[in-house]
Design an enzyme around this catalytic site. Structure first.
Site, PDB file in Angstrom:
ATOM      1  N   ARG A  27       1.018  -5.134  -5.187  1.00  0.00           N
ATOM      2  CA  ARG A  27       1.194  -6.317  -4.334  1.00  0.00           C
ATOM      3  C   ARG A  27       1.392  -7.462  -5.326  1.00  0.00           C
ATOM      4  O   ARG A  27       0.462  -7.829  -6.042  1.00  0.00           O
ATOM      5  CB  ARG A  27      -0.038  -6.543  -3.459  1.00  0.00           C
ATOM      6  CG  ARG A  27      -0.382  -5.339  -2.560  1.00  0.00           C
ATOM      7  CD  ARG A  27      -1.468  -5.709  -1.560  1.00  0.00           C
ATOM      8  NE  ARG A  27      -2.150  -4.540  -1.002  1.00  0.00           N
ATOM      9  CZ  ARG A  27      -1.711  -3.838   0.036  1.00  0.00           C
ATOM     10  NH1 ARG A  27      -0.602  -4.161   0.637  1.00  0.00           N
ATOM     11  NH2 ARG A  27      -2.411  -2.803   0.492  1.00  0.00           N
ATOM     12  N   ARG A  42      -5.447  -2.423   9.313  1.00  0.00           N
ATOM     13  CA  ARG A  42      -5.302  -3.861   9.107  1.00  0.00           C
ATOM     14  C   ARG A  42      -5.004  -4.621  10.411  1.00  0.00           C
ATOM     15  O   ARG A  42      -3.869  -4.957  10.707  1.00  0.00           O
ATOM     16  CB  ARG A  42      -4.162  -4.119   8.116  1.00  0.00           C
ATOM     17  CG  ARG A  42      -4.293  -5.448   7.380  1.00  0.00           C
ATOM     18  CD  ARG A  42      -2.984  -5.836   6.774  1.00  0.00           C
ATOM     19  NE  ARG A  42      -2.611  -5.032   5.630  1.00  0.00           N
ATOM     20  CZ  ARG A  42      -2.872  -5.353   4.375  1.00  0.00           C
ATOM     21  NH1 ARG A  42      -3.503  -6.448   4.094  1.00  0.00           N
ATOM     22  NH2 ARG A  42      -2.494  -4.577   3.397  1.00  0.00           N
ATOM     23  N   GLY A  45       5.512  -1.935   3.690  1.00  0.00           N
ATOM     24  CA  GLY A  45       5.028  -2.422   4.982  1.00  0.00           C
ATOM     25  C   GLY A  45       5.492  -3.847   5.259  1.00  0.00           C
ATOM     26  O   GLY A  45       6.454  -4.319   4.653  1.00  0.00           O
ATOM     27  N   ASP A  46       4.776  -4.542   6.133  1.00  0.00           N
ATOM     28  CA  ASP A  46       5.305  -5.837   6.579  1.00  0.00           C
ATOM     29  C   ASP A  46       5.304  -6.905   5.487  1.00  0.00           C
ATOM     30  O   ASP A  46       6.226  -7.714   5.408  1.00  0.00           O
ATOM     31  CB  ASP A  46       4.649  -6.313   7.874  1.00  0.00           C
ATOM     32  CG  ASP A  46       3.188  -6.642   7.728  1.00  0.00           C
ATOM     33  OD1 ASP A  46       2.653  -7.335   8.600  1.00  0.00           O
ATOM     34  OD2 ASP A  46       2.567  -6.213   6.729  1.00  0.00           O
ATOM     35  N   THR A  86       4.367   2.678   5.639  1.00  0.00           N
ATOM     36  CA  THR A  86       2.975   2.221   5.789  1.00  0.00           C
ATOM     37  C   THR A  86       2.240   3.152   6.739  1.00  0.00           C
ATOM     38  O   THR A  86       2.818   3.595   7.739  1.00  0.00           O
ATOM     39  CB  THR A  86       2.893   0.771   6.337  1.00  0.00           C
ATOM     40  OG1 THR A  86       1.540   0.496   6.727  1.00  0.00           O
ATOM     41  CG2 THR A  86       3.793   0.537   7.538  1.00  0.00           C
ATOM     42  N   ILE A  87       0.966   3.425   6.428  1.00  0.00           N
ATOM     43  CA  ILE A  87       0.198   4.282   7.345  1.00  0.00           C
ATOM     44  C   ILE A  87      -0.167   3.532   8.625  1.00  0.00           C
ATOM     45  O   ILE A  87      -0.558   4.136   9.612  1.00  0.00           O
ATOM     46  CB  ILE A  87      -1.092   4.832   6.686  1.00  0.00           C
ATOM     47  CG1 ILE A  87      -2.070   3.704   6.336  1.00  0.00           C
ATOM     48  CG2 ILE A  87      -0.771   5.695   5.484  1.00  0.00           C
ATOM     49  CD1 ILE A  87      -3.480   4.199   6.031  1.00  0.00           C
ATOM     50  N   ASP A  88      -0.044   2.181   8.608  1.00  0.00           N
ATOM     51  CA  ASP A  88      -0.539   1.369   9.735  1.00  0.00           C
ATOM     52  C   ASP A  88       0.316   1.462  11.006  1.00  0.00           C
ATOM     53  O   ASP A  88      -0.152   1.127  12.087  1.00  0.00           O
ATOM     54  CB  ASP A  88      -0.628  -0.106   9.330  1.00  0.00           C
ATOM     55  CG  ASP A  88      -1.564  -0.342   8.161  1.00  0.00           C
ATOM     56  OD1 ASP A  88      -2.414   0.527   7.904  1.00  0.00           O
ATOM     57  OD2 ASP A  88      -1.440  -1.392   7.499  1.00  0.00           O
ATOM     58  N   MET A 129      -8.415   2.844   8.862  1.00  0.00           N
ATOM     59  CA  MET A 129      -7.578   1.729   8.392  1.00  0.00           C
ATOM     60  C   MET A 129      -6.642   1.246   9.502  1.00  0.00           C
ATOM     61  O   MET A 129      -6.617   1.786  10.605  1.00  0.00           O
ATOM     62  CB  MET A 129      -6.772   2.160   7.168  1.00  0.00           C
ATOM     63  CG  MET A 129      -7.579   2.126   5.890  1.00  0.00           C
ATOM     64  SD  MET A 129      -6.524   2.456   4.475  1.00  0.00           S
ATOM     65  CE  MET A 129      -7.602   1.948   3.145  1.00  0.00           C
ATOM     66  N   THR A 184      17.810   8.332  -3.330  1.00  0.00           N
ATOM     67  CA  THR A 184      18.454   8.631  -4.614  1.00  0.00           C
ATOM     68  C   THR A 184      19.582   9.641  -4.442  1.00  0.00           C
ATOM     69  O   THR A 184      20.714   9.428  -4.891  1.00  0.00           O
ATOM     70  CB  THR A 184      17.409   9.195  -5.616  1.00  0.00           C
ATOM     71  OG1 THR A 184      16.369   8.239  -5.746  1.00  0.00           O
ATOM     72  CG2 THR A 184      18.013   9.489  -6.973  1.00  0.00           C
ATOM     73  N   ASP A 215       2.607  -0.503  11.950  1.00  0.00           N
ATOM     74  CA  ASP A 215       2.604  -1.824  12.596  1.00  0.00           C
ATOM     75  C   ASP A 215       3.929  -2.574  12.478  1.00  0.00           C
ATOM     76  O   ASP A 215       3.954  -3.801  12.587  1.00  0.00           O
ATOM     77  CB  ASP A 215       1.456  -2.681  12.019  1.00  0.00           C
ATOM     78  CG  ASP A 215       1.571  -2.875  10.520  1.00  0.00           C
ATOM     79  OD1 ASP A 215       2.389  -2.185   9.886  1.00  0.00           O
ATOM     80  OD2 ASP A 215       0.838  -3.715   9.975  1.00  0.00           O
ATOM     81  N   GLY A 238       0.838  -1.205   0.000  1.00  0.00           N
ATOM     82  CA  GLY A 238       0.000   0.000   0.000  1.00  0.00           C
ATOM     83  C   GLY A 238       0.869   1.250   0.000  1.00  0.00           C
ATOM     84  O   GLY A 238       1.871   1.312   0.709  1.00  0.00           O
ATOM     85  N   SER A 295     -24.228  13.682  21.583  1.00  0.00           N
ATOM     86  CA  SER A 295     -23.679  12.947  20.444  1.00  0.00           C
ATOM     87  C   SER A 295     -22.388  12.268  20.880  1.00  0.00           C
ATOM     88  O   SER A 295     -21.758  12.687  21.842  1.00  0.00           O
ATOM     89  CB  SER A 295     -23.399  13.898  19.291  1.00  0.00           C
ATOM     90  OG  SER A 295     -22.379  14.789  19.662  1.00  0.00           O
TER      91      SER A 295
HETATM   92  O1  F6P Z   1      -1.401  -1.459   4.789  1.00  0.00           O
HETATM   93  C1  F6P Z   1      -2.006  -0.266   4.402  1.00  0.00           C
HETATM   94  C2  F6P Z   1      -3.481  -0.449   4.178  1.00  0.00           C
HETATM   95  O2  F6P Z   1      -4.022   0.823   3.827  1.00  0.00           O
HETATM   96  C3  F6P Z   1      -4.256  -1.054   5.342  1.00  0.00           C
HETATM   97  O3  F6P Z   1      -4.546  -0.125   6.365  1.00  0.00           O
HETATM   98  C4  F6P Z   1      -5.463  -1.586   4.638  1.00  0.00           C
HETATM   99  O4  F6P Z   1      -6.021  -2.670   5.333  1.00  0.00           O
HETATM  100  C5  F6P Z   1      -4.920  -2.040   3.299  1.00  0.00           C
HETATM  101  O5  F6P Z   1      -3.715  -1.334   3.103  1.00  0.00           O
HETATM  102  C6  F6P Z   1      -5.850  -1.829   2.143  1.00  0.00           C
HETATM  103  O6  F6P Z   1      -5.245  -2.354   1.012  1.00  0.00           O
HETATM  104  P1  F6P Z   1      -5.754  -2.107  -0.490  1.00  0.00           P
HETATM  105  O7  F6P Z   1      -5.405  -0.695  -0.862  1.00  0.00           O
HETATM  106  O8  F6P Z   1      -4.996  -3.102  -1.295  1.00  0.00           O
HETATM  107  O9  F6P Z   1      -7.220  -2.318  -0.468  1.00  0.00           O
END
Ligand code: F6P
Length: 325
Positions: A74, A174, A104-105, A128-130, A172, A26, A132, A13, A218
């Site tokens: 991917r 994952r 990412g991982d 990665t934005i996650d 997001m 670079t 993780d 991603g 709310s």
């Molecule tokens: O790993 C980054 C991420 O944005 C996760 O947070 C999310 O689950 C996944 O990628 C979504 O992947 P895709 O863009 O392939 O749907």
């Protein structure tokens, strides 16, 4: 063997700040007399040979851009031995001695296998934005995504409070709760529901028991995307059935969290990590991810970065609970 030419790729991603990392890798490589070859579409480009030599000008004017100019993918084929053999042959033909992989991982898992199989020096950058990956306090893209979430929740809050509604906002991550937990603190949400806690307690039941509206009309609950928690839709269905008095809505933020111009923090992190990747290769390091711990660059072996579960800071959960009364 001295490294004369490196290949660089982004995989998995995309994340804001990847371009800043490409620029830093670079320029640092060229500064140190190393040739750079840009590989397009992640590992796929190594299989199809989509490779372009890069000069410093190729990375001009990209530090502020989201996404990745190298494209990303991917790649299923790279998961097979045959695919990796083709990738290795391409590296040989192109004269690429080492790789810098930004991802990412999943991407770093691929890097680890490839490096071991063919004895190639590879350095990874956590993109990665996650957030993780183990062994680094933050990953490239995480801070920008967090800011995007905060802006989105601020907007949803306006309509939530106008209608006295309960919102479940899915972010997001994952199966990982960093974005949900820190997003909740940053946006003043009432709670975060994260997979790390779901194995210990029924977080929704606890929320309801404590009366999640308290003095307010709310409420906003951030939910990490996860099968364990049921996600925002699953939780909203449960509330609708068990507590029909609540006016519930769901908002799934989705891929907007991955886009946008990187924050200053992400640009600085990516620049430092990109330069560190070249330092690491020059020092003879291999098969490590560049991490940052207490503002210091560190080298984390791939096996540690990928396998270990990065723990959630439980103090943050407590802070969120206290501040949402
Ligand atoms: O790993 C980054 C991420 O944005 C996760 O947070 C999310 O689950 C996944 O990628 C979504 O992947 P895709 O863009 O392939 O749907």
């Amino acid at each position: 063997m001295a490294i004369k030419c490196i290949g660089i790729l982004t995989s998995g991603g995309d994340a804001p700040g990847m371009n800043a990392a490409i620029r830093a890798v670079t320029r640092s490589a060229i500064y140190n007399g190393i040739q750079v070859k840009a590989i397009y579409r992640g590992y796929k480009g190594l299989i199809t040979g989509e490779i372009v030599p890069f000069k410093t000008q190729n990375v001009s004017n990209i530090i502020q851009q989201g996404g990745t100019i190298l494209k990303t993918a991917r790649c299923k084929e790279f998961q097979t031995q045959e695919g990796r053999q083709i990738a290795y042959n391409t590296m040989q033909e192109e004269g690429i001695d080492a790789l810098v992989v930004i991802g990412g991982d999943g991407s770093l898992t691929g890097a680890r296998i490839f490096a071991e199989e063919f004895n190639i020096p590879i350095v990874g950058l956590p993109g990665t934005i996650d957030n993780d990956l183990f062994g680094t306090d933050t990953t490239i893209g995480y801070d920008t995504a967090l800011n995007t979430i905060m802006d989105a929740v601020d907007k949803i809050r306006d309509t939530a409070s106008s209608h006295d509604r309960l919102f479940f906002i899915e972010v997001m991550g994952r199966e990982c709760g960093f974005l949900a937990l820190n997003g909740a603190i940053a946006s003043g949400a009432e709670a975060a529901i994260i997979p790390e806690m779901q194995t210990e307690e029924d977080q929704l039941a606890e929320l309801i028991q404590n009366g999640f509206r308290k003095s307010k009309n709310s409420s906003i609950v951030l939910v990490a995307e996860s099968e364990l928690t049921g996600g925002a839709i699953g939780l909203a269905e449960r509330v609708k059935k068990e507590f029909p008095q609540y006016d519930v809505r769901v908002s799934i933020l989705g891929h907007l969290q991955r886009g946008g111009s990187p924050s200053a923090n992400d640009r600085i992190l990516a620049s430092r990590m990109g330069a560190a990747a070249i330092d690491a290769l020059l020092e003879g390091q291999r098969n490590v991810m560049i991490g940052i711990q207490n503002d210091q660059i560190v080298y984390v072996p791939f096996t540690r970065a990928i396998k270990n579960e990065k723990p959630i800071n439980r103090e943050l959960l407590n802070t969120l609970r206290i501040l949402s009364i």
